[in-house]
Design a protein around this motif. Structure first.
Motif, PDB file in Angstrom:
ATOM      1  N   MET A   1       1.079  65.611  84.431  1.00 28.50           N
ATOM      2  CA  MET A   1       1.033  64.335  85.160  1.00 28.50           C
ATOM      3  C   MET A   1      -0.388  63.776  85.221  1.00 28.50           C
ATOM      4  SD  MET A   1       2.980  62.173  86.360  1.00 28.50           S
ATOM      5  CE  MET A   1       2.760  60.611  87.187  1.00 28.50           C
TER       6      MET A   1
ATOM      7  N   ARG B   1       8.595  68.268  86.176  1.00 31.94           N
ATOM      8  CA  ARG B   1       9.589  67.435  85.479  1.00 31.94           C
ATOM      9  C   ARG B   1       9.184  67.217  84.019  1.00 31.94           C
ATOM     10  NH1 ARG B   1      10.441  63.388  90.683  1.00 31.94           N
ATOM     11  NH2 ARG B   1      11.629  64.922  91.871  1.00 31.94           N
TER      12      ARG B   1
ATOM     13  N   GLN C   1       4.542  74.339  92.604  1.00 33.80           N
ATOM     14  CA  GLN C   1       4.531  73.102  93.391  1.00 33.80           C
ATOM     15  C   GLN C   1       4.221  73.374  94.858  1.00 33.80           C
ATOM     16  OE1 GLN C   1       8.307  70.776  91.763  1.00 33.80           O
ATOM     17  NE2 GLN C   1       8.513  72.979  91.578  1.00 33.80           N
TER      18      GLN C   1
ATOM     19  N   ARG D   1       4.856  68.408  91.271  1.00 33.60           N
ATOM     20  CA  ARG D   1       6.287  68.085  91.155  1.00 33.60           C
ATOM     21  C   ARG D   1       6.540  67.249  89.893  1.00 33.60           C
ATOM     22  NH1 ARG D   1       7.896  63.764  95.297  1.00 33.60           N
ATOM     23  NH2 ARG D   1       7.024  62.476  93.636  1.00 33.60           N
ATOM     24  N   GLU D   2       5.743  66.225  89.697  1.00 32.02           N
ATOM     25  CA  GLU D   2       5.908  65.378  88.513  1.00 32.02           C
ATOM     26  C   GLU D   2       5.625  66.174  87.241  1.00 32.02           C
ATOM     27  OE1 GLU D   2       7.253  62.303  88.596  1.00 32.02           O
ATOM     28  OE2 GLU D   2       7.504  62.883  90.689  1.00 32.02           O
ATOM     29  N   SER D   3       4.655  67.080  87.314  1.00 31.93           N
ATOM     30  CA  SER D   3       4.312  67.899  86.143  1.00 31.93           C
ATOM     31  C   SER D   3       5.456  68.837  85.766  1.00 31.93           C
ATOM     32  CB  SER D   3       3.031  68.694  86.397  1.00 31.93           C
ATOM     33  OG  SER D   3       1.928  67.806  86.500  1.00 31.93           O
TER      34      SER D   3
END
Lengths: 89, 381
Positions: free
Chosen positions: B342, B69, B53, B65-67
């Motif tokens: 994401m 998660r 990230q 960041r979303e990936s």
């Protein structure tokens, strides 16, 4: 039924047959799904045996099963044998 | 093979498979996915599996960041252990300028809820006790970065998609795309033709060639990147070690091998994926300089793959203005695997709703015409 095919990575004949049942019938995919041939011998021992098993199980000719792309180096080598004393930056 | 589909996806790496998965999850299964080799045979299966990230540019940080998660839940979601291990990324800086750059990056990342931290080289020893900190000016560490096994991710998608009834064809090559009056009509393959009005171009380094079949010009260029794996060991190296100064990266995979590469700034654009002794020597020299005990580590194999590089090192996503049926999912410039969860979710949202939960307009192909380009600086090689 069960027997060790790849001694380095502990892949059995049953593992290969399971992968085939899941639809993976070429040697490159089976290498990645099962781990076959990814240990210190890099497939020199197990891949010919695996090709025979895959050919029999799928009814393919061994040539159609294919062979994994041989990767250098031929034998495992220490990083210190490759490293320069002076690091170029 | 079916002769008609609402969507044809070209490319069976994580970009194409991930988009197919998010579409199918929303009930959109009228898809045919075409892969020239075996699934994951392009950049996906050849990459180091790193998930970072710590980018310099806001958009990449958010996508990563979303990936992360999504990677955290992926083993459960795909009912397949993807070998995800969050040991962090440790970025090493050599100069004061690089240190200042890391400090600025960490500030931006923290403002976006990424828990990276800037540290003195001596603090990095707490994370990697074997590290030789001589000549280092600073480090940055983000504990939620990590690695995963790309092939297990591919297997998870392929097995799940087959169960969901999505038609996947490996060892099938796209030979042409028929376009009439600004609309896609047909995808021509060596196993038959598929009538469709929509194509997802997820062909990695070959994306520009696919786009060319539909008469669309793209700026992507292929670059060889070499990589190696060592013998397997018990876990001893927690993070991915990376330096933009030397261009090296390496980490320990969950099954114990060290996997790593080093960029070569002199590598010309080409489709070659052969291996070189020179790469082994460069990797070995830099790796043992950072971690001297690695001298006694043996290299088992080396291989190479292609980065699909854009002029700003950011992906090209979304429809083409002059041919809206052609949707781009490429140009990841070496970061496709890590941001694919994401990105592919957003592409699926676009295909279903025509809009996305995070705006992907800034990543449209048209930016290279309008000149609205923001460069990503944190790139290896």
């Amino acid at each position: 039924m069960t027997g060790i095919v790849c001694r380095c990575m502990d892949v059995t004949k049953e593992d290969l047959l399971n992968a085939i049942e899941e639809g993976y019938t070429d040697i490159e995919s089976i290498k990645r799904v099962t781990g076959l041939g990814r240990g210190p011998c890099q497939g020199k021992t197990c891949v010919p045996i695996a090709i025979g098993i895959i050919a029999r199980a799928t009814g393919k000719h061994p040539d159609e099963v294919g062979y994994i792309t041989p990767r250098p180096p031929t034998k495992p080598i220490f990083l210190e044998q490759l490293a320069d004393e002076e690091v170029k930056e | 093979m079916r002769d008609r589909a609402k969507l044809v996806i070209i490319g069976g790496g994580v970009s194409g498979l991930g988009t197919a998965y998010h579409l199918a999850k929303s009930g959109f299964t009228d898809i045919v996915l075409i892969e020239r080799g075996y699934f994951g045979s392009g950049a996906t299966g050849r990459c180091g599996g790193g998930i970072r990230q710590q980018f310099s540019e806001e958009y990449n940080i958010i996508l990563a960041r979303e990936s992360v998660r999504m990677f955290e839940k992926m083993s459960e979601e795909l009912n397949q252990d993807i070998g995800f291990r969050q040991g962090g990324y440790l970025i090493l800086a050599h100069t004061e300028e690089e240190a200042e750059h890391l400090r600025e990056n960490v500030r931006l990342q923290n403002s976006l809820d990424v828990p990276s931290r800037y540290m003195d080289p001596s603090e990095a020893l707490d994370i990697v006790p074997h590290l030789n900190i001589e000549g280092l000016s600073a480090a940055a560490y983000c504990p939620t970065d990590g690695v995963s096994q790309p092939f297990l991710v591919v297997k998870g998608y392929v097995d799940t998609l087959k169960k969901m009834g999505v038609e996947l064809h490996d060892h099938t090559e796209v030979k042409g795309i028929k376009v009439e009056n600004g609309e896609i009509k047909k995808v021509i393959t060596d196993k038959g033709d598929i009538e469709t009005n929509m194509v997802l171009n997820a062909a990695g380094a070959w994306s520009a060639k696919i786009a060319e079949m539909a008469g669309v010009e793209m700026p992507n260029k292929p670059y060889r990147h070499e990589i190696l794996a060592t013998e397997h060991m018990k876990p001893w190296l927690r993070p991915m070690i990376i330096s933009f100064h030397t261009g090296i990266y390496f980490s320990q995979s969950h099954d114990g091998e060290i996997v790593g590469g080093i960029g070569d700034p002199d590598e010309p654009s080409s489709f070659r994926i052969d291996s070189s002794l020179e790469f082994l020597e460069r990797f070995a020299s830099v790796a043992v300089r950072y971690i001297p005990v690695m001298k006694k580590l043996k290299v088992l194999r080396q291989w190479a793959g292609l980065y699909d590089v854009t002029p700003d090192a950011r992906p090209i996503l979304g429809p083409v203005d002059e041919l809206p049926g052609l949707i781009q999912a490429n140009g990841y410039s070496g970061h496709g695997f890590m941001i694919h969860p994401m990105v592919t979710k957003l592409l699926a949202e676009y295909i279903i709703d025509g809009k996305t939960s995070i705006d992907i307009e800034p990543l449209n192909l048209r930016r290279f015409k309008t000149g609205e380009i923001i460069q990503e600086a944190n790139v290896v090689g």
